[in-house]
Design a protein around this motif. Structure first.
Motif, PDB file in Angstrom:
ATOM      1  N   LEU B 281       0.832  -1.206   0.000  1.00 43.94           N
ATOM      2  CA  LEU B 281       0.000   0.000   0.000  1.00 43.94           C
ATOM      3  C   LEU B 281       0.865   1.254   0.000  1.00 43.94           C
ATOM      4  N   HIS B 282       1.959   1.185   0.759  1.00 42.11           N
ATOM      5  CA  HIS B 282       2.895   2.303   0.832  1.00 42.11           C
ATOM      6  C   HIS B 282       3.397   2.650  -0.572  1.00 42.11           C
ATOM      7  N   VAL B 283       3.781   1.615  -1.306  1.00 40.26           N
ATOM      8  CA  VAL B 283       4.289   1.820  -2.666  1.00 40.26           C
ATOM      9  C   VAL B 283       3.202   2.406  -3.559  1.00 40.26           C
ATOM     10  N   ARG B 284       1.993   1.853  -3.436  1.00 42.01           N
ATOM     11  CA  ARG B 284       0.914   2.319  -4.314  1.00 42.01           C
ATOM     12  C   ARG B 284       0.595   3.785  -4.055  1.00 42.01           C
ATOM     13  N   VAL B 285       0.575   4.187  -2.798  1.00 42.72           N
ATOM     14  CA  VAL B 285       0.307   5.601  -2.485  1.00 42.72           C
ATOM     15  C   VAL B 285       1.462   6.475  -2.983  1.00 42.72           C
ATOM     16  N   ASN B 316      -9.133   4.888  -8.347  1.00 41.50           N
ATOM     17  CA  ASN B 316      -8.415   6.063  -8.853  1.00 41.50           C
ATOM     18  C   ASN B 316      -7.057   5.798  -9.474  1.00 41.50           C
ATOM     19  N   GLU B 317      -6.517   4.604  -9.231  1.00 39.38           N
ATOM     20  CA  GLU B 317      -5.138   4.368  -9.631  1.00 39.38           C
ATOM     21  C   GLU B 317      -4.896   4.475 -11.119  1.00 39.38           C
ATOM     22  N   GLN B 319      -5.947   6.257 -13.403  1.00 40.67           N
ATOM     23  CA  GLN B 319      -5.757   7.577 -14.017  1.00 40.67           C
ATOM     24  C   GLN B 319      -4.701   8.405 -13.305  1.00 40.67           C
ATOM     25  N   GLY B 320      -4.473   8.097 -12.026  1.00 38.02           N
ATOM     26  CA  GLY B 320      -3.688   9.059 -11.240  1.00 38.02           C
ATOM     27  C   GLY B 320      -2.222   8.760 -11.083  1.00 38.02           C
ATOM     28  N   VAL B 321      -1.729   7.654 -11.628  1.00 38.93           N
ATOM     29  CA  VAL B 321      -0.352   7.283 -11.363  1.00 38.93           C
ATOM     30  C   VAL B 321       0.624   8.147 -12.157  1.00 38.93           C
ATOM     31  N   SER B 322       1.685   8.568 -11.506  1.00 38.20           N
ATOM     32  CA  SER B 322       2.620   9.443 -12.223  1.00 38.20           C
ATOM     33  C   SER B 322       3.647   8.609 -12.955  1.00 38.20           C
TER      34      SER B 322
END
Lengths: 81, 322
Positions: B281-285, B316-317, B319-322
């Motif tokens: 989860l840490h990585v995903r955030v 949301n992931e 669309q929102g990943v950088s």
């Protein structure tokens, strides 16, 4: 010369960190307890980086403006930068 | 050494905000001529976000919504879409139509949609959306500029920040994976723009665009800066520099710092709210884009446990990943 340029990037990065955190805390405070008057916002903005992080956790339990006022009262002496 | 990726989005966005009138003058002269430039020009970034909530910025694409006044005193909205890479034809034209229709619906005022294509595929030239069913038809034709089409010699002669930006953009496409050549072009481009006689403030802005787009590994980047300083002395005959690499470095650092600081703060809040995060989860955030971080920061106020976070990430992931 390389170090010189890099150091400016580091300065900018440090400035950006605190600015970004300030903006985020203000945004969440407004969301949590409603719009802040100028004096209160100014006190939040003047918090030292560590105090700002502490506030970011404390605000999760806030329900209204008095919680924020009380927190600022308690932390004013140690937290101002 | 690895060539860092060009920040085309950041460069085009910055240039549009700084030089909106020169943008229209250079790419869309008809629109430029019809606008009263004595009246205020307003960027409607918030309105744009509201009409396109599913479409985060910064994906090889820049959109701008600008409110202007026509020469006859009536207002108009200008929607600008800049595509860095070619997108699937139908999707792009449909997006042009949807944005156009959403603004029209909200504002009930004339809307002009304009497209700039910065990709490398000469055959990709969308300039129309149309559909027809059972005798009912709909079509939107929009002015489109393809950066590849523009004549290099004319660009070199034209003192407009967007002529120069187009050249910088094409330099980057042509020197991808060729750091030696990119270094040479970067210096040559800087010399050429100094020789065009831009004002000092324009030189600074254009240098910033060069730094955003013609990225080099740290060693070559430094070599380029040193050479560009010499070029500056040669061309301007002055040894006080108009440019400030320090300022540029500081501005770039600040942007990165903002996202880092907000990420740190958010991870603390999440831990406090839903308990220590698993590594995953840490990585995903941590991988979320800056805009997504802001959305998450508000969403987390209502979280009670980790499952809320997981649900939010799943929604949301993509669309929102950088």
């Amino acid at each position: 010369m390389t170090c010189f340029v890099t150091s400016f990037e580091e300065i900018g990065r440090a400035e950006g960190r605190i600015e970004g955190q300030r903006d985020l805390v203000l945004r969440l405070l407004r969301r949590k307890v409603g719009s802040l008057d100028e004096a209160v916002a100014a006190r939040v903005v003047s918090l030292a980086p560590e105090a700002l992080l502490t506030l970011s956790e404390a605000l999760l339990d806030f329900t209204d403006q008095s919680d924020l006022a009380a927190w600022l009262e308690r932390n004013a002496s140690q937290g101002a930068s | 050494m690895k060539q860092p990726p060009s920040d085309f989005d950041g460069a085009w966005k910055y240039a549009l905000e700084q030089y909106f009138a020169p943008f229209l003058k250079f790419f869309f002269p008809d629109a430029y001529a019809a606008i009263d430039w004595n009246q205020p020009v307003t960027f409607r970034d918030t309105d744009l976000q509201q009409i396109a909530p599913e479409d985060p910025q910064g994906k090889q694409r820049v959109d701008k919504l600008v409110e202007v006044t026509r020469r006859d005193g009536t207002p108009a909205w200008v929607l600008i879409h800049i595509e860095i890479q070619s997108q699937h034809d139908a999707v792009f034209a449909e997006r042009m139509l949807l944005y156009h229709a959403r603004i029209l619906d909200r504002e009930r005022r004339p809307v002009v949609s304009l497209a700039v294509l910065g990709d490398e595929d000469p055959d990709w030239r969308p300039d129309e959306y149309s559909s027809e069913l059972w005798g009912c038809s709909l079509s939107l034709r929009f002015p489109m500029v393809k950066l590849l089409d523009l004549d290099a010699a004319t660009l070199e002669r034209t003192r407009n920040p967007f002529a120069t930006l187009t050249l910088i953009h094409r330099d980057a496409l042509e020197t991808r994976g060729k750091p030696g050549e990119r270094l040479q072009r970067k210096v040559a481009r800087y010399r050429a723009l100094l020789q065009l006689g831009y004002e000092a403030s324009d030189v600074r802005a254009l240098l910033r665009l060069i730094e955003h787009i013609l990225r080099l590994d740290p060693v070559r980047a430094q070599r380029a800066r040193d050479t560009m300083r010499q070029v500056e002395v040669e061309v301007t005959g002055m040894d006080t520099f108009v440019t400030s690499f320090e300022e540029i470095g500081r501005a770039e650092g600040r942007i990165e710092g903002r996202a880092e600081g907000q990420r740190e703060l958010l991870l603390r809040q999440l831990t406090r709210k839903v308990g220590a995060l698993t590594e995953e989860l840490h990585v995903r955030v941590s991988r979320l884009a800056p805009e997504a971080l802001l959305t998450l920061s508000e969403a987390l106020l209502d979280f009670t446990d980790q499952s809320d976070l997981i649900t939010w990430l799943e929604r949301n992931e993509s669309q929102g990943v950088s």
